[in-house]
Design an enzyme around this catalytic site. Structure first.
Site, mmCIF file in Angstrom:
data_model
loop_
_atom_site.group_PDB
_atom_site.id
_atom_site.type_symbol
_atom_site.label_atom_id
_atom_site.label_comp_id
_atom_site.label_asym_id
_atom_site.label_seq_id
_atom_site.Cartn_x
_atom_site.Cartn_y
_atom_site.Cartn_z
ATOM 1 C CE LYS A 146 -4.098 -2.260 1.849
ATOM 2 N NZ LYS A 146 -5.126 -2.270 2.904
ATOM 3 C CE1 TYR B 274 -9.531 -2.895 -0.422
ATOM 4 C CE2 TYR B 274 -8.599 -0.990 -1.532
ATOM 5 C CZ TYR B 274 -8.450 -2.119 -0.746
ATOM 6 O OH TYR B 274 -7.200 -2.474 -0.279
ATOM 7 C CG ASN C 223 -4.211 -2.857 6.363
ATOM 8 O OD1 ASN C 223 -3.919 -2.359 5.287
ATOM 9 N ND2 ASN C 223 -5.264 -3.633 6.527
ATOM 10 C CG HIS D 151 -5.608 -6.117 -0.751
ATOM 11 N ND1 HIS D 151 -6.832 -6.085 -0.136
ATOM 12 C CD2 HIS D 151 -5.752 -6.905 -1.853
ATOM 13 C CE1 HIS D 151 -7.686 -6.820 -0.833
ATOM 14 N NE2 HIS D 151 -7.065 -7.327 -1.877
ATOM 15 C CD GLU E 34 -9.010 -8.538 -4.541
ATOM 16 O OE1 GLU E 34 -7.868 -8.964 -4.254
ATOM 17 O OE2 GLU E 34 -9.880 -8.289 -3.678
HETATM 18 P P1 CMP Z 1 -7.724 -4.567 3.029
HETATM 19 O O1 CMP Z 1 -7.354 -5.942 3.421
HETATM 20 O O2 CMP Z 1 -7.049 -3.986 1.845
HETATM 21 O O3 CMP Z 1 -9.319 -4.503 2.827
HETATM 22 C C1 CMP Z 1 -10.072 -3.339 3.043
HETATM 23 C C2 CMP Z 1 -9.272 -2.201 3.641
HETATM 24 O O4 CMP Z 1 -10.034 -1.173 4.243
HETATM 25 C C3 CMP Z 1 -8.438 -2.749 4.789
HETATM 26 O O5 CMP Z 1 -7.407 -3.569 4.300
HETATM 27 C C4 CMP Z 1 -7.999 -1.444 5.468
HETATM 28 O O6 CMP Z 1 -6.919 -0.819 4.784
HETATM 29 C C5 CMP Z 1 -9.229 -0.553 5.261
HETATM 30 N N1 CMP Z 1 -10.070 -0.358 6.460
HETATM 31 C C6 CMP Z 1 -10.253 0.803 7.099
HETATM 32 N N2 CMP Z 1 -11.104 0.673 8.115
HETATM 33 C C7 CMP Z 1 -11.505 -0.612 8.136
HETATM 34 C C8 CMP Z 1 -12.393 -1.358 8.974
HETATM 35 N N3 CMP Z 1 -13.059 -0.806 9.991
HETATM 36 N N4 CMP Z 1 -12.553 -2.674 8.710
HETATM 37 C C9 CMP Z 1 -11.880 -3.253 7.662
HETATM 38 N N5 CMP Z 1 -11.042 -2.581 6.848
HETATM 39 C C10 CMP Z 1 -10.840 -1.278 7.080
#
Ligand code: CMP
Length: 135
Positions: free
Chosen positions: A9, A51, A114, A117, A128
């Site tokens: 990311k 997303y 985080n 992905h 994807e």
């Molecule tokens: P990812 O695994 O890429 O999938 C969705 C993304 O939304 C997640 O990682 C985070 O970067 C972001 N995100 C932000 N807030 C939340 C939340 N409350 N729950 C899940 N994903 C979140």
């Protein structure tokens, strides 16, 4: 051999090549082949589509802004049981809950930022990979 999609990311890419290299080394050591890799600024419309399952969630707009904030490293990865193995390697969505030594434990900053992905299941991986790599 199963394929999955992963994406380093923007906050990690912005931090420089060292972190990208460290994360790629972790992925490689876990037995994945990298069969597609691109440093790429994703269009906002593509991110919204990518997303799309989160469209109704309160964090959707911020999530799209964040992924749009700079380039990502898009990865097509192959391994036996790739989808589940990568999910285990990266750890829980929230870095605070991620198992010790997982990528999100080591590099994640917050629930949103985080670090990485990984596709949730084989259907998502196909969708994807199609969106990002066109295959
Ligand atoms: P990812 O695994 O890429 O999938 C969705 C993304 O939304 C997640 O990682 C985070 O970067 C972001 N995100 C932000 N807030 C939340 C939340 N409350 N729950 C899940 N994903 C979140």
């Amino acid at each position: 051999m199963q394929k999955t999609y992963s994406m380093i990311k923007p906050e990690i890419v912005a931090a420089g090549e060292q972190k990208i290299g460290e994360i790629l080394a972790i992925i490689n050591r876990a037995g994945f082949r990298i069969t597609g890799m691109e440093l790429r600024q994703l269009d906002r419309a593509l991110i919204e589509d990518f997303y799309g399952e989160h469209r109704e969630r309160p964090f959707y707009g911020e999530l799209c802004d964040y992924i749009n904030s700079g380039p990502v490293v898009a990865l097509r990865l192959e391994r036996e049981n790739a989808v589940a193995a990568l999910r285990e390697l990266i750890g829980a969505t929230n870095p605070a809950d991620a198992a010790i030594g997982t990528i999100r434990d080591l590099y994640g900053a917050s629930l949103q930022n985080n670090a990485i992905h990984a596709s949730a299941n084989a259907d998502d991986a196909a969708r994807e990979l199609g969106l990002i790599f066109g295959q």
